[in-house]
Design a protein around this motif. Structure first.
Motif, PDB file in Angstrom:
ATOM      1  N   ALA A 128       0.824  -1.209   0.000  1.00 61.31           N
ATOM      2  CA  ALA A 128       0.000   0.000   0.000  1.00 61.31           C
ATOM      3  C   ALA A 128       0.861   1.263   0.000  1.00 61.31           C
ATOM      4  O   ALA A 128       0.611   2.207  -0.763  1.00 61.31           O
ATOM      5  N   VAL A 129       1.893   1.287   0.856  1.00 59.69           N
ATOM      6  CA  VAL A 129       2.759   2.465   0.921  1.00 59.69           C
ATOM      7  C   VAL A 129       3.499   2.673  -0.390  1.00 59.69           C
ATOM      8  O   VAL A 129       3.631   3.802  -0.895  1.00 59.69           O
ATOM      9  N   LYS A 130       3.983   1.597  -0.989  1.00 61.78           N
ATOM     10  CA  LYS A 130       4.710   1.720  -2.252  1.00 61.78           C
ATOM     11  C   LYS A 130       3.806   2.234  -3.360  1.00 61.78           C
ATOM     12  O   LYS A 130       4.210   3.084  -4.165  1.00 61.78           O
ATOM     13  N   GLN A 131       2.576   1.763  -3.401  1.00 59.17           N
ATOM     14  CA  GLN A 131       1.646   2.215  -4.437  1.00 59.17           C
ATOM     15  C   GLN A 131       1.324   3.697  -4.283  1.00 59.17           C
ATOM     16  O   GLN A 131       1.247   4.434  -5.261  1.00 59.17           O
ATOM     17  N   VAL A 132       1.161   4.139  -3.026  1.00 59.70           N
ATOM     18  CA  VAL A 132       0.875   5.559  -2.793  1.00 59.70           C
ATOM     19  C   VAL A 132       2.038   6.422  -3.246  1.00 59.70           C
ATOM     20  O   VAL A 132       1.861   7.435  -3.944  1.00 59.70           O
ATOM     21  N   PHE A 133       3.267   6.037  -2.893  1.00 55.34           N
ATOM     22  CA  PHE A 133       4.422   6.844  -3.267  1.00 55.34           C
ATOM     23  C   PHE A 133       4.664   6.816  -4.772  1.00 55.34           C
ATOM     24  O   PHE A 133       5.061   7.826  -5.362  1.00 55.34           O
ATOM     25  N   GLU A 134       4.441   5.679  -5.405  1.00 58.82           N
ATOM     26  CA  GLU A 134       4.594   5.630  -6.852  1.00 58.82           C
ATOM     27  C   GLU A 134       3.569   6.508  -7.549  1.00 58.82           C
ATOM     28  O   GLU A 134       3.851   7.153  -8.556  1.00 58.82           O
TER      29      GLU A 134
END
Length: 234
Positions: A128-134
């Motif tokens: 989830a965090v990676k998708q938000v930052f991407e």
């Protein structure tokens, strides 16, 4: 004759008191207006500088806690340099990005992601965090690129919302197909919390204001907003 002179003196005294009272009220009103103007001018910049200082000081303390004591910037320099920890952190992130762009770095990143992917709880948080930052940094979609009006919380009442993307997959099928959009309705004055809604595209009203203006309007509760609010054609 004396009575007449006494009445004249009393009238002048009353008029003098009235003028003094009017001058006093005018001076108090002006001072009050100047006070509010001073607060309006100094408060935003003061709060901004204070928050910036908290970020810089927090990063400096974090870097100092990670470095060995002999390598602290305060030990190497004869004076304290605020923001040096933030500069070191930026250099470290740039170096990590350079290494990750190579073959070996890419292999290490994939190996780390594979290890995290085997952990039941951490893999969901990491994904989830990676998708938000991407989405935010790489700008792979139109997230928070459009300000719209949606009917919320009841028909006839409208709220400012931000389009975060198009509704796809199982959600789109469960809604009967068609063109739907994901909208985020923030709360006032804290826009970090809110409601995620799925709305047909033809039921949202796009606004010409920028995302920054929309956030200002939400945070201020409608006190600060664009001078001219224009509604785009759907």
């Amino acid at each position: 004759m004396e009575t007449s002179m006494s009445g004249t003196d009393g009238g002048e005294e009353r008029r003098g008191r009235a003028r003094f009272a009017g001058l006093h009220l005018t001076l108090a009103a002006r001072l009050k207006a100047y006070l509010f103007t001073g607060i309006l001018v100094t408060a935003p910049i003061s709060i901004t500088l204070y928050l910036a200082w908290l970020v810089v000081d927090g990063v400096d303390n974090l870097v100092d806690s990670l470095l060995p004591a002999p390598y602290h910037p305060d030990q190497l320099l004869p004076f304290t340099l605020p923001g040096l920890g933030l500069l070191l952190l930026l250099i470290f992130l740039i170096l990590v990005g350079m290494v990750s762009a190579g073959v070996v770095g890419n292999l290490l990143v994939r190996l780390g992601e594979a290890l995290v992917g085997r952990m039941p709880v951490l893999r969901g948080i990491y994904s989830a965090v990676k998708q938000v930052f991407e989405t935010v940094l790489a700008q792979k979609s139109d997230a928070f690129r459009e300000v719209v009006l949606v009917e919320f919380p009841r028909p006839g009442a409208w709220a400012i919302a931000f389009v975060t993307g198009g509704t796809k997959g199982d959600l789109q099928q469960a809604l009967g197909g068609g063109d739907w959009v994901n909208v985020f309705v923030p709360t006032t004055p804290n826009p970090t919390s809110g409601y995620l809604m799925f709305v047909p595209r033809d039921q949202v009203k796009p606004l010409a204001m920028s995302v920054e203006d929309g956030l200002k309007m939400v945070v201020s509760g409608g006190l600060v907003g664009p001078e001219e609010a224009t509604i785009k054609a759907p």
